[in-house]
Design a protein around this motif. Structure first.
Motif, mmCIF file in Angstrom:
data_model
loop_
_atom_site.group_PDB
_atom_site.id
_atom_site.type_symbol
_atom_site.label_atom_id
_atom_site.label_comp_id
_atom_site.label_asym_id
_atom_site.label_seq_id
_atom_site.Cartn_x
_atom_site.Cartn_y
_atom_site.Cartn_z
ATOM 1 N N LEU A 91 2.039 7.675 -0.384
ATOM 2 C CA LEU A 91 3.305 7.997 -1.028
ATOM 3 C C LEU A 91 4.377 8.390 -0.024
ATOM 4 O O LEU A 91 4.140 9.181 0.897
ATOM 5 N N LEU A 92 5.560 7.849 -0.242
ATOM 6 C CA LEU A 92 6.761 8.256 0.478
ATOM 7 C C LEU A 92 7.609 9.095 -0.482
ATOM 8 O O LEU A 92 7.624 8.839 -1.678
ATOM 9 N N GLY A 93 8.345 10.061 0.057
ATOM 10 C CA GLY A 93 9.172 10.913 -0.799
ATOM 11 C C GLY A 93 10.563 11.121 -0.247
ATOM 12 O O GLY A 93 11.000 12.264 -0.066
ATOM 13 N N PRO A 94 11.298 10.053 0.008
ATOM 14 C CA PRO A 94 12.612 10.178 0.651
ATOM 15 C C PRO A 94 13.682 10.684 -0.311
ATOM 16 O O PRO A 94 13.512 10.657 -1.533
ATOM 17 N N VAL A 95 14.810 11.119 0.261
ATOM 18 C CA VAL A 95 15.965 11.501 -0.559
ATOM 19 C C VAL A 95 17.148 10.571 -0.319
ATOM 20 O O VAL A 95 18.207 10.759 -0.907
ATOM 21 N N GLY A 96 16.962 9.566 0.538
ATOM 22 C CA GLY A 96 18.041 8.623 0.802
ATOM 23 C C GLY A 96 17.501 7.278 1.239
ATOM 24 O O GLY A 96 16.342 7.154 1.673
ATOM 25 N N ARG B 276 0.816 -1.207 0.000
ATOM 26 C CA ARG B 276 0.000 0.000 0.000
ATOM 27 C C ARG B 276 0.857 1.267 0.000
ATOM 28 O O ARG B 276 0.314 2.372 0.014
ATOM 29 N N LEU B 277 2.163 1.102 -0.029
ATOM 30 C CA LEU B 277 3.057 2.253 -0.093
ATOM 31 C C LEU B 277 3.444 2.530 -1.540
ATOM 32 O O LEU B 277 3.501 1.622 -2.366
ATOM 33 N N GLY B 278 3.720 3.782 -1.836
ATOM 34 C CA GLY B 278 4.238 4.176 -3.128
ATOM 35 C C GLY B 278 5.492 5.000 -2.938
ATOM 36 O O GLY B 278 5.717 5.578 -1.863
ATOM 37 N N LEU B 279 6.307 5.065 -3.962
ATOM 38 C CA LEU B 279 7.549 5.835 -3.908
ATOM 39 C C LEU B 279 7.448 6.997 -4.881
ATOM 40 O O LEU B 279 7.291 6.793 -6.086
ATOM 41 N N GLY B 280 7.527 8.220 -4.368
ATOM 42 C CA GLY B 280 7.478 9.407 -5.194
ATOM 43 C C GLY B 280 8.856 10.023 -5.351
ATOM 44 O O GLY B 280 9.675 9.982 -4.432
ATOM 45 N N LEU B 281 9.099 10.606 -6.521
ATOM 46 C CA LEU B 281 10.423 11.158 -6.829
ATOM 47 C C LEU B 281 10.442 12.679 -6.828
ATOM 48 O O LEU B 281 11.389 13.290 -7.326
ATOM 49 N N ALA B 282 9.450 13.325 -6.248
ATOM 50 C CA ALA B 282 9.386 14.787 -6.250
ATOM 51 C C ALA B 282 10.604 15.423 -5.585
ATOM 52 O O ALA B 282 11.092 16.463 -6.027
ATOM 53 N N ALA B 283 11.098 14.810 -4.514
ATOM 54 C CA ALA B 283 12.156 15.442 -3.728
ATOM 55 C C ALA B 283 13.565 15.065 -4.169
ATOM 56 O O ALA B 283 14.523 15.737 -3.773
ATOM 57 N N ILE B 284 13.708 14.030 -4.976
ATOM 58 C CA ILE B 284 15.042 13.529 -5.300
ATOM 59 C C ILE B 284 15.471 13.831 -6.723
ATOM 60 O O ILE B 284 16.660 13.792 -7.045
ATOM 61 N N ASP C 13 6.575 -5.500 -12.779
ATOM 62 C CA ASP C 13 5.445 -5.580 -11.858
ATOM 63 C C ASP C 13 5.164 -4.257 -11.150
ATOM 64 O O ASP C 13 4.535 -4.239 -10.096
ATOM 65 N N VAL C 14 5.645 -3.138 -11.706
ATOM 66 C CA VAL C 14 5.370 -1.849 -11.085
ATOM 67 C C VAL C 14 4.323 -1.089 -11.889
ATOM 68 O O VAL C 14 4.197 -1.274 -13.104
ATOM 69 N N GLU C 15 3.569 -0.265 -11.193
ATOM 70 C CA GLU C 15 2.625 0.639 -11.844
ATOM 71 C C GLU C 15 3.147 2.055 -11.705
ATOM 72 O O GLU C 15 3.637 2.439 -10.639
ATOM 73 N N TYR D 93 4.252 0.889 -6.555
ATOM 74 C CA TYR D 93 3.690 2.072 -7.220
ATOM 75 C C TYR D 93 4.729 3.186 -7.198
ATOM 76 O O TYR D 93 5.286 3.505 -6.136
ATOM 77 N N LEU D 94 4.993 3.780 -8.372
ATOM 78 C CA LEU D 94 6.015 4.810 -8.531
ATOM 79 C C LEU D 94 5.371 6.069 -9.083
ATOM 80 O O LEU D 94 4.624 6.014 -10.059
ATOM 81 N N ASP D 95 5.697 7.215 -8.466
ATOM 82 C CA ASP D 95 5.030 8.471 -8.792
ATOM 83 C C ASP D 95 6.031 9.511 -9.272
ATOM 84 O O ASP D 95 7.021 9.806 -8.595
ATOM 85 N N VAL D 96 5.753 10.073 -10.459
ATOM 86 C CA VAL D 96 6.592 11.121 -11.038
ATOM 87 C C VAL D 96 5.683 12.214 -11.603
ATOM 88 O O VAL D 96 4.469 12.158 -11.481
ATOM 89 N N ALA D 97 6.290 13.220 -12.236
ATOM 90 C CA ALA D 97 5.530 14.293 -12.878
ATOM 91 C C ALA D 97 6.444 15.028 -13.832
ATOM 92 O O ALA D 97 7.670 15.008 -13.683
ATOM 93 N N ARG D 98 5.840 15.712 -14.805
ATOM 94 C CA ARG D 98 6.625 16.505 -15.746
ATOM 95 C C ARG D 98 7.437 17.574 -15.024
ATOM 96 O O ARG D 98 8.525 17.928 -15.469
ATOM 97 N N SER D 99 6.932 18.089 -13.914
ATOM 98 C CA SER D 99 7.614 19.197 -13.232
ATOM 99 C C SER D 99 8.630 18.746 -12.196
ATOM 100 O O SER D 99 9.289 19.588 -11.584
ATOM 101 N N TYR D 100 8.774 17.442 -12.004
ATOM 102 C CA TYR D 100 9.714 16.970 -10.984
ATOM 103 C C TYR D 100 11.130 16.870 -11.556
ATOM 104 O O TYR D 100 11.765 15.805 -11.505
#
Length: 320
Positions: free
Chosen positions: A272-277, A7-15, A82-84, A56-63
C-alpha cells in the motif's frame, strides 16, 4: 508473478481527513484542508493511480470521508470496473474534521459496531466492496475470540466478500497466527491480512509468509513507517538516519527504497501507498520498475528496531 505496478495499492488514510500521523503533511497538503479540497485531491490521486495501473484501493470507516470520496469517484467513473476495494471496520472517526481534538478515532470491536459499520460501508460501496477487514485486530480486544462476531463475519464470507484483519502493535505476528486458526463451519474465516511491514519493523514477516502459504492474501501497510522512510522524514532516530544515508549511497529516493524493499517479499500480494499528492504517488510508484541493488536488502534488514521501541515511537507521533 504479476507486474510490479499491479502489486501496489492506493490507500486513502492520509488524504481523506485533515489530520494524520504521517510526517511532512504541512508541505504536502498545506493549510487548506477543507472537505472540498481533500475530495478533489483524492480524486486526482485515484485518477493518477488508476492510469498508472494500480487496481487495489484501501479505505476504512475511520479514515474521515474516505469511503464517501471513493464512492463519489466510482460513480463518476462508470468505466472503472477493474478495481478491487478493501475497507475496514472497528474504529470510528470522531475528529469532526478538526486538527485540534484530543481523539481522532475510537476503537470498538463489538458486534454492534460491526453491524453498524458494515451497513454504512455497504451503503456507500455496495457490491464493489471486495475485502472487509477487522481494523487493527489485537489479542487484547477479544475480537479474535468473539464467536458472535465470527458468525456475523462468516455471512459476508459466504456471500463472496473476503474477510480479513489488519494488525498493528508489537504483537502483530501473534495476532496473525491467532486469526489463521479461526474457523467457522469448518472453513477459515480470515483470508486477508493487512499488516505493518517496513525495514524498521519487519517482525510480522514470518507470520505473514505463513498466512500467504495458507492461501491468504497479504497486504503490507505503513511501508514508509509513517514518513520516517520517506524523503525529508528523518526524525533523528538511528534507523531512519541510516536508511536515508543508504538511499543516498545507492542514488535513489528513500521512498523508492522502502517500496522496493516491501515488494521484495514474494509473499506480499499488495504493497500500500498512502500519498497526499500526485507527485508523491508518482515517486512511490516508480519503485515498481526498480530493483534493490545487490546487498542492500541485507543492509536494510540490519536497521530493524525492537518492536516495542518502534511502536512506542509511532504512538508518540503527533496528528498534524
Amino acid at each position: 508473478m504479476p507486474h510490479p505496478v499491479s502489486r501496489l495499492g492506493l490507500g486513502l488514510a492520509a488524504i481523506a481527513r485533515p489530520a494524520y500521523i504521517t510526517s511532512g503533511r504541512a508541505s504536502g497538503l498545506g493549510a487548506d484542508r477543507d472537505v472540498a479540497t481533500l475530495r478533489a485531491r483524492t480524486r486526482e490521486l485515484l485518477d493518477t493511480g488508476h492510469a498508472a495501473g494500480i487496481r487495489y484501493l484501501d479505505v476504512a470507516r475511520s479514515y474521515g470521508r474516505a469511503e464517501e470520496f471513493l464512492a463519489g469517484w466510482l460513480a463518476d467513473r462508470p468505466e472503472v470496473d477493474d478495481v478491487e476495494i478493501g475497507s475496514k471496520w472497528g474504529y470510528r472517526y470522531v475528529g469532526g474534521w478538526r486538527m485540534d481534538v484530543e481523539k481522532h478515532e475510537v476503537k470498538d470491536h463489538s458486534l454492534d459496531a460491526f453491524t453498524e459499520q458494515y451497513a454504512q460501508s455497504r451503503e456507500l460501496l455496495g457490491d464493489r466492496l471486495g475485502i472487509y477487514h477487522v481494523h487493527s485486530a489485537t489479542l487484547d480486544t477479544g475480537v479474535l475470540d468473539d464467536v458472535r462476531v465470527h458468525r456475523a463475519l462468516s455471512h459476508l464470507r459466504d456471500a463472496g466478500v473476503r474477510v480479513g484483519v489488519s494488525t498493528s502493535g508489537p504483537a502483530q505476528a501473534e495476532a496473525v497466527r491467532r486469526a489463521l486458526e479461526v474457523r467457522v463451519d469448518g472453513e477459515p474465516l480470515f483470508t486477508s491480512f493487512q499488516s505493518t511491514w517496513n525495514p524498521l519493523e519487519p517482525s510480522a514477516g514470518p507470520a505473514l509468509a505463513e498466512a500467504a502459504d495458507s492461501g491468504a492474501r497479504v497486504i503490507l501497510k505503513e511501508v514508509f513507517a509513517n514518513g520516517r522512510l520517506a524523503p525529508g522524514g528523518d526524525d533523528g532516530t538511528p534507523g531512519a538516519r541510516a536508511a536515508a544515508d543508504l538511499a543516498d549511497r545507492v542514488g535513489a529516493p528513500l521512498d523508492r527504497v522502502a517500496v522496493a524493499a516491501a515488494l521484495a517479499n514474494p509473499w506480499a500480494w499488495r504493497v500500500l501507498l498512502g500519498p497526499v499528492g500526485k507527485g508523491q504517488l508518482e515517486s512511490n510508484a516508480a519503485a515498481a520498475g526498480w530493483t534493490l541493488p545487490s546487498g542492500v536488502e541485507g543492509e536494510l534488514a540490519r536497521l530493524a528496531e525492537e518492536p516495542e521501541q518502534y511502536w512506542a515511537t509511532r504512538s508518540a507521533r503527533p496528528w498534524a
